[in-house]
Design a protein around this motif. Structure first.
Motif, mmCIF file in Angstrom:
data_model
loop_
_atom_site.group_PDB
_atom_site.id
_atom_site.type_symbol
_atom_site.label_atom_id
_atom_site.label_comp_id
_atom_site.label_asym_id
_atom_site.label_seq_id
_atom_site.Cartn_x
_atom_site.Cartn_y
_atom_site.Cartn_z
ATOM 1 N N ALA A 2 63.046 -43.389 2.544
ATOM 2 C CA ALA A 2 63.325 -44.704 3.092
ATOM 3 C C ALA A 2 64.572 -44.869 3.526
ATOM 4 N N GLU A 3 64.820 -45.479 4.503
ATOM 5 C CA GLU A 3 66.441 -45.536 5.054
ATOM 6 C C GLU A 3 66.672 -46.945 5.208
ATOM 7 N N HIS A 4 65.808 -47.946 4.668
ATOM 8 C CA HIS A 4 66.187 -49.231 4.514
ATOM 9 C C HIS A 4 65.489 -50.216 3.700
ATOM 10 N N SER A 5 65.823 -51.218 3.115
ATOM 11 C CA SER A 5 65.204 -52.176 2.241
ATOM 12 C C SER A 5 64.365 -53.147 2.996
ATOM 13 N N GLY A 6 63.544 -53.919 2.349
ATOM 14 C CA GLY A 6 62.642 -54.795 3.165
ATOM 15 C C GLY A 6 63.523 -55.731 3.932
ATOM 16 N N ALA A 38 71.153 -43.384 5.695
ATOM 17 C CA ALA A 38 70.962 -44.166 4.417
ATOM 18 C C ALA A 38 72.396 -44.899 3.842
ATOM 19 N N GLU A 39 73.397 -43.937 4.215
ATOM 20 C CA GLU A 39 74.785 -44.568 3.898
ATOM 21 C C GLU A 39 75.187 -45.588 4.764
ATOM 22 N N ASP A 42 72.980 -48.896 3.893
ATOM 23 C CA ASP A 42 73.537 -49.370 2.858
ATOM 24 C C ASP A 42 74.676 -50.252 3.305
ATOM 25 N N HIS A 43 75.673 -49.557 3.880
ATOM 26 C CA HIS A 43 76.973 -50.289 4.076
ATOM 27 C C HIS A 43 76.535 -51.544 5.128
ATOM 28 N N CYS A 46 75.170 -54.324 3.093
ATOM 29 C CA CYS A 46 76.149 -54.918 2.192
ATOM 30 C C CYS A 46 77.027 -55.900 2.963
ATOM 31 N N HIS B 36 81.215 -46.972 -3.885
ATOM 32 C CA HIS B 36 80.481 -46.504 -2.662
ATOM 33 C C HIS B 36 81.419 -46.827 -1.172
ATOM 34 N N TYR B 38 81.087 -48.664 1.220
ATOM 35 C CA TYR B 38 81.621 -50.211 1.667
ATOM 36 C C TYR B 38 82.696 -50.809 0.841
ATOM 37 N N TRP B 76 73.867 -39.827 -5.536
ATOM 38 C CA TRP B 76 73.200 -41.096 -5.044
ATOM 39 C C TRP B 76 72.551 -41.969 -6.018
ATOM 40 N N SER B 80 68.755 -52.317 -5.127
ATOM 41 C CA SER B 80 68.037 -53.081 -4.318
ATOM 42 C C SER B 80 67.142 -52.362 -3.370
ATOM 43 N N GLY B 81 66.496 -51.344 -3.780
ATOM 44 C CA GLY B 81 65.778 -50.590 -2.987
ATOM 45 C C GLY B 81 66.359 -49.669 -1.753
ATOM 46 N N ARG B 82 67.666 -49.721 -1.748
ATOM 47 C CA ARG B 82 68.456 -48.787 -0.913
ATOM 48 C C ARG B 82 68.973 -47.623 -1.677
ATOM 49 N N ARG B 83 69.016 -46.560 -0.883
ATOM 50 C CA ARG B 83 70.052 -45.575 -1.239
ATOM 51 C C ARG B 83 71.435 -45.632 -1.229
ATOM 52 N N ARG B 84 72.187 -45.461 -2.039
ATOM 53 C CA ARG B 84 73.620 -45.690 -2.103
ATOM 54 C C ARG B 84 74.340 -44.360 -2.596
ATOM 55 N N ARG B 85 75.190 -44.102 -1.760
ATOM 56 C CA ARG B 85 76.110 -42.766 -2.288
ATOM 57 C C ARG B 85 77.426 -43.172 -2.942
#
Lengths: 351, 129
Positions: A2-6, A38-39, A42-43, A46, B36, B38, B76, B80-85
């Motif tokens: 999964a590469e992104h949330s809902g 994925a990184e 997430d960035h 955020c 992380h 960000y 990792w 919130s359902g997302r993968r974070r490094r």
């Protein structure tokens, strides 16, 4: 993975941006690309969440601002590819070096005896097989020098992939030659032909892998149906098929079947990579070298019986010619152009 | 910093000041604890008072390169359902940071002395009369 949330799923600015970045990262291995995506995902979410609170009251504007601040997709991907190019080159060099060391050690351990395989007695064929062996060995030596020369350079991603493929091909060919050699020695001492057969299978595998890769690249690069349709109508539209249109026109007036055959031949000829040719030719040469080893002992008595000096000079001349032959035919696939372009020096714009 | 990433950052128009010290800046931020990507960028911006407003996409390749060099390590987590490094300094990273700090201190002291001498000369004539 999964590469992104809902949140923000769909076709918002972030999703579109991620699609674009993913397309530019096709040079990365699948697992690494997934981690990079994925990184970045997430960035961006955020950043969009922070911007939603501060400067952009609605989600879409926040996402658009987050994307803008992150950078252009091609530039972001270029940074990742620049890092990956160095990793790629270092791994390729180490793999190649370890294989070369293993082959050298095994060769010394098994001795320099010939491979007693096959039953060819024709001197001309023997010389041809010997040339193949010399070509493979000369190429291996030059490739070893080349990869050590470039290992500390800063290549582009394409150059690093190019050299890696050359290292893989050379390492595979040497490994196959080693297996053949060991099999021949065992055969000479009453062992079975299992290792010899394994060596042949390895060579066939290398050639087969090259063929499969070529087919896959063809399928990705060109829509075969569309290419055939456009060329048979003599109205090539895509840049890639434009050159093929010339070849198709040469077959104008012939039967539709011959035009299709001409198209397919040109399609393969323009898309096959140097390293894939190397894979096939080196594999064949290695198999032939196995035959040669058995013939060296057979050749010498024949030469003695038929004028050894003249034949010896001929063989020596052929051996000398095999070295530039190796350079001319195989070095391009191993990244030789790096020495004559700015690929070996730091580039201003990677990728 | 290897020339490949250096050229890439240069192509983005990143100033030489930031480009040349990006590694050390990232190590300094991570010295405060795992973060992380960000958060690293946010912290750089905050600590510099907004002076270092980096193109955000540039930090991640630098983080990867530092990880490849063994100066930082990552893990990792799922948030919130997302993968974070999450990145953190290694022992080698701490040593590298100390080296960077010492080098920067020497540079800043030397540059400061030169600028201070020039300022005095501008205010009161040549320093040697």
């Amino acid at each position: 993975m999964a590469e992104h949330s809902g949140a923000g799923a769909g076709h918002g600015p972030i999703e579109l941006y991620l699609t674009s970045v993913r397309a530019h990262l096709t040079g990365l291995p699948t697992r690494r690309r997934a981690r990079v995506m994925a990184e970045i995902t997430d960035h961006l979410y955020c950043a969009a969440a922070d911007l939603t609170d501060d400067q952009a009251p609605d989600d879409m504007r926040a996402e658009a601002e987050a994307v803008r601040r992150f950078g252009a997709p091609d530039e972001v991907a270029a940074g990742w590819l620049a890092v990956h190019a160095g990793d790629l080159l270092r791994r390729a060099v180490w793999t190649w070096s370890c294989t070369l060391a293993a082959v050298a050690a095994a060769t010394m351990a098994t001795g320099a005896g010939p491979l007693l395989i096959g039953g060819l007695v024709n001197p001309a064929v023997t010389i041809a097989l010997f040339v193949a062996t010399q070509t493979a060995c000369a190429t291996a030596a030059v490739a070893a020098c080349l990869v050590w020369l470039v290992r500390r350079s800063c290549p582009t991603h394409q150059d690093a992939v190019h050299v890696r493929r050359g290292c893989v091909v050379s390492a595979g060919a040497l490994a196959a030659a080693l297996v053949l050699r060991v099999g021949g020695v065992l055969t000479d001492h009453g062992g079975d032909h299992g290792l010899w057969l394994a060596g042949v299978a390895t060579c066939a595998g290398i050639a087969g892998a090259g063929l499969v890769s070529t087919v896959r690249q063809l399928r990705r690069a060109v829509s075969l149906t569309a290419a055939i349709r456009s060329l048979l109508d003599y109205r090539p539209e895509a840049p890639r098929t434009r050159a093929l249109g010339v070849a198709a026109r040469l077959a104008a007036g012939r039967t539709p079947r011959s035009r299709r055959v001409a198209l397919l031949v040109c399609l393969v000829a323009t898309r096959v990579r140097d390293w894939q040719i190397v894979a096939a030719t080196t594999a064949l040469g290695t198999v032939a070298a196995a035959q040669l080893g058995a013939m060296r002992d057979g050749l010498t008595p024949s030469l003695a019986a038929h004028g050894s000096l003249r034949a010896g000079v001929l063989v020596a001349a052929v051996e000398l010619a095999s070295v530039p032959l190796a350079a001319a035919t195989l070095l391009p696939a191993l990244g030789w152009r790096l020495l004559w372009t700015d690929g070996i020096r730091p580039r201003r714009q990677p990728g | 910093m290897d020339n490949g990433l250096h050229s890439y950052l240069d192509s983005l128009g990143m100033s030489a000041d930031i480009r040349g010290h990006l590694d050390g800046l990232i190590l300094a931020v991570l010295a405060g604890g795992p973060l992380h990507g960000y958060a690293v960028i946010q912290e750089l911006r905050r600590r510099s008072g907004g002076e270092f407003d980096l193109p955000e996409g540039t930090v991640y390749p630098a983080l990867q390169r530092l990880a490849n060099g063994g100066l930082i390590e990552s893990s990792w987590v799922t948030v919130s359902g997302r993968r974070r490094r999450i990145y953190r300094l290694t022992t080698s990273g701490h040593a590298a940071l100390d080296h960077e700090r010492a080098a920067w201190r020497r540079f800043a002291d030397a540059a400061g002395a030169i600028f201070a001498g020039g300022l005095s000369a501008a205010e009161g004539g040549p320093a040697n009369g």
